[in-house]
Design an enzyme around this catalytic site. Structure first.
Site, PDB file in Angstrom:
ATOM      1  N   ARG A 124      -3.684  28.456  38.478  1.00  0.00           N
ATOM      2  CA  ARG A 124      -3.617  28.242  37.034  1.00  0.00           C
ATOM      3  C   ARG A 124      -4.838  27.475  36.513  1.00  0.00           C
ATOM      4  O   ARG A 124      -5.270  26.497  37.116  1.00  0.00           O
ATOM      5  CB  ARG A 124      -2.318  27.505  36.677  1.00  0.00           C
ATOM      6  CG  ARG A 124      -1.099  28.343  36.979  1.00  0.00           C
ATOM      7  CD  ARG A 124       0.192  27.547  36.878  1.00  0.00           C
ATOM      8  NE  ARG A 124       0.511  27.187  35.506  1.00  0.00           N
ATOM      9  CZ  ARG A 124       1.617  26.543  35.153  1.00  0.00           C
ATOM     10  NH1 ARG A 124       2.493  26.168  36.084  1.00  0.00           N
ATOM     11  NH2 ARG A 124       1.858  26.264  33.886  1.00  0.00           N
ATOM     12  N   SER A 172       0.592  22.970  25.106  1.00  0.00           N
ATOM     13  CA  SER A 172       0.593  21.713  24.345  1.00  0.00           C
ATOM     14  C   SER A 172       0.432  20.508  25.261  1.00  0.00           C
ATOM     15  O   SER A 172       0.382  19.367  24.799  1.00  0.00           O
ATOM     16  CB  SER A 172       1.904  21.582  23.564  1.00  0.00           C
ATOM     17  OG  SER A 172       3.003  21.454  24.455  1.00  0.00           O
ATOM     18  N   ASP A 315       9.561  29.222  27.340  1.00  0.00           N
ATOM     19  CA  ASP A 315      10.440  29.258  28.512  1.00  0.00           C
ATOM     20  C   ASP A 315      11.667  30.136  28.294  1.00  0.00           C
ATOM     21  O   ASP A 315      12.368  30.470  29.259  1.00  0.00           O
ATOM     22  CB  ASP A 315      10.877  27.842  28.895  1.00  0.00           C
ATOM     23  CG  ASP A 315       9.754  27.056  29.556  1.00  0.00           C
ATOM     24  OD1 ASP A 315       8.740  27.674  29.920  1.00  0.00           O
ATOM     25  OD2 ASP A 315       9.888  25.828  29.699  1.00  0.00           O
ATOM     26  N   ARG A 387      11.895  30.716  36.468  1.00  0.00           N
ATOM     27  CA  ARG A 387      12.538  31.294  35.279  1.00  0.00           C
ATOM     28  C   ARG A 387      12.653  32.818  35.364  1.00  0.00           C
ATOM     29  O   ARG A 387      13.601  33.402  34.845  1.00  0.00           O
ATOM     30  CB  ARG A 387      11.806  30.853  34.011  1.00  0.00           C
ATOM     31  CG  ARG A 387      11.805  29.336  33.870  1.00  0.00           C
ATOM     32  CD  ARG A 387      11.568  28.855  32.469  1.00  0.00           C
ATOM     33  NE  ARG A 387      11.285  27.421  32.483  1.00  0.00           N
ATOM     34  CZ  ARG A 387      12.191  26.453  32.592  1.00  0.00           C
ATOM     35  NH1 ARG A 387      13.469  26.777  32.673  1.00  0.00           N
ATOM     36  NH2 ARG A 387      11.833  25.181  32.605  1.00  0.00           N
TER      37      ARG A 387
END
Length: 433
Positions: A124, A172, A315, A387
């Site tokens: 990432r 954020s 999410d 998730r």
């Protein structure tokens, strides 16, 4: 704790019934550990125990905080604002939130600090956070131009402060990270967001925790934040963590799709943006009853497709994709370009895996379009993303005979997910890999 490798067989659900308590909020727990460790003394009541929060505890112990579990709470003897740690290596596991929040905190120490992690976090990018720190005079470098791990900081014991302009179109967390350290900077700080802000409610969570610690953040027009220098944390802090809407969303969704009478407790109306799942499902046709901090669902419901903007609720996207498959008409999920930079590419991953089960789902200009589908049994992959794995479990409860590869990643945020669903009557079987 730990991401143990296993596959999961999901059988068709004949019904879900019972009462469960929502797992504690991961976002609130992580922030409470960070701010509590910067303070003199703190107590975190009802913290979430998962892979990410365990990584936060380990990181702060490396920096000198004393953190113990007592009676279901975390008792923290923190650094009391004395950020005199030197030359440390920190492993943040797979927690992107912890990584971004530790970067400026380590910049306040002295000497060389190396941050590493594991799994999907190694892929990432962290460029927006690094650029903000570079603008503040921090000596920081990463493995490549996108500042992937490992990250090295040559810290001077201070950050000058002043005005910093940040990119917030990926996450954020840059803003939250700067707000956390602003009280320890020797000069008033202004954080200016120079593009589109995504996931804004997570900043509200950060401000909520900081306010609880005695820190005042001024939010000004034009996405500007002002933080006065040298604000002191309260000497003794107490944080109470309530239920996590991001995780509870999977239980809520399951209860709306199958025969159910489910009550989920400890879902208070706090700053979590993902509480929007209740409003979205009501818009889709579900009847969800709230009584104080509990919600009750007696499903199933004939859901209808809707248009959903997920700029502030990324999410929720994986489970919304599943709900869209079972809703008549078309479900359109918009404003999700920033999902490409999560634990997996959460734009591509749900499309590829749900298509394996027969879903009519497609990508259009970084939006997702889902048409009512007849899903079938099959084998799918979690992409190592908690998730995505939990969303596929919900699809399997409706469809039956779905095998999810590498479902152990669920422990990243909701270690009791399988246990809670089985308690409600779900047919789940752990398979060795």
């Amino acid at each position: 704790m730990g991401n143990k490798p296993f596959n999961l067989l999901v059988g068709v659900s004949e019904g879900l019934k019972g009462i469960v308590k929502a797992p504690p909020s991961k976002s609130y727990t992580t922030r409470a550990i960070i701010i509590g460790s910067l303070s003199q003394k703190a107590k975190v009541i009802n913290p979430l125990a998962c892979d990410d929060t365990l990584s936060a505890v380990k990181a702060w112990k490396r920096l000198g905080a004393d953190i113990k579990i007592k009676g279901g709470s975390l008792e923290i003897k923190g650094l009391a604002g004395k950020l005199n740690y030197k030359n440390r290596s920190i492993n943040v596991g797979e927690s992107g939130t912890l990584l971004r929040m530790m970067m400026p905190i380590l910049a306040l120490g002295k000497g060389r600090f190396v941050i590493n992690g594991k799994g999907t976090l190694l892929k990432r990018p962290n460029k927006p956070m690094a650029q903000a720190l570079l603008a503040l005079g921090v000596d920081i470098r990463g493995r490549d131009k996108d500042f992937r791990l490992p990250i090295i900081l040559e810290s001077k014991g201070e950050i000058p402060g002043g005005i910093v302009k940040v990119d917030a179109n990926m996450s954020s967390q840059v803003i939250s990270s700067l707000l956390n350290i602003a009280p320890f900077i020797g000069k008033d700080t202004s954080v200016i967001i120079k593009d589109k802000l995504v996931s804004a409610p997570y900043i509200d969570i950060t401000i909520d925790v900081l306010n609880n610690a005695g820190i005042k953040i001024q939010k000004r027009q034009g996405n500007r934040f002002f933080i006065a220098a040298r604000q002191g944390l309260k000497p003794v802090l107490k944080f109470v963590v309530h239920g996590d809407y991001s995780s509870a969303a999977f239980l809520i969704a399951a209860s709306c799709l199958v025969q159910s009478d489910v009550t989920i407790k400890d879902l208070v109306k706090d700053k979590q943006g993902d509480k929007e799942i209740v409003s979205i499902l009501r818009k889709m046709g579900a009847k969800i009853i709230r009584q104080e901090s509990s919600i009750n669902i007696k499903g199933p419901f004939a859901l209808k497709g809707v248009e959903i903007n997920c700029r502030n609720t990324p999410d929720l996207v994986p489970v919304l994709c599943v709900l869209g498959c079972f809703a008549r008409g078309v479900t359109h999920i918009r404003d999700i370009g920033h999902l490409a930079y999560k634990e997996s590419n959460r734009i591509i991953a749900p499309v590829k895996e749900l298509k394996r089960l027969g879903a009519r789902i497609s990508i259009s200009n970084n939006d997702l379009v889902i048409r009512q589908s007849v899903l079938r049994s099959g084998h799918v992959d979690s992409w190592g993303d908690h998730r995505i794995a939990m969303a596929l479990v919900i699809a399997g409860l409706k469809t039956g005979r779905v095998v999810i590869k590498n479902a152990g990643c669920i422990s990243k945020s909701y270690p009791d997910f399988i246990k809670d669903l089985k308690l409600l009557g779900a047919d789940l079987k752990v398979l060795p890999r």
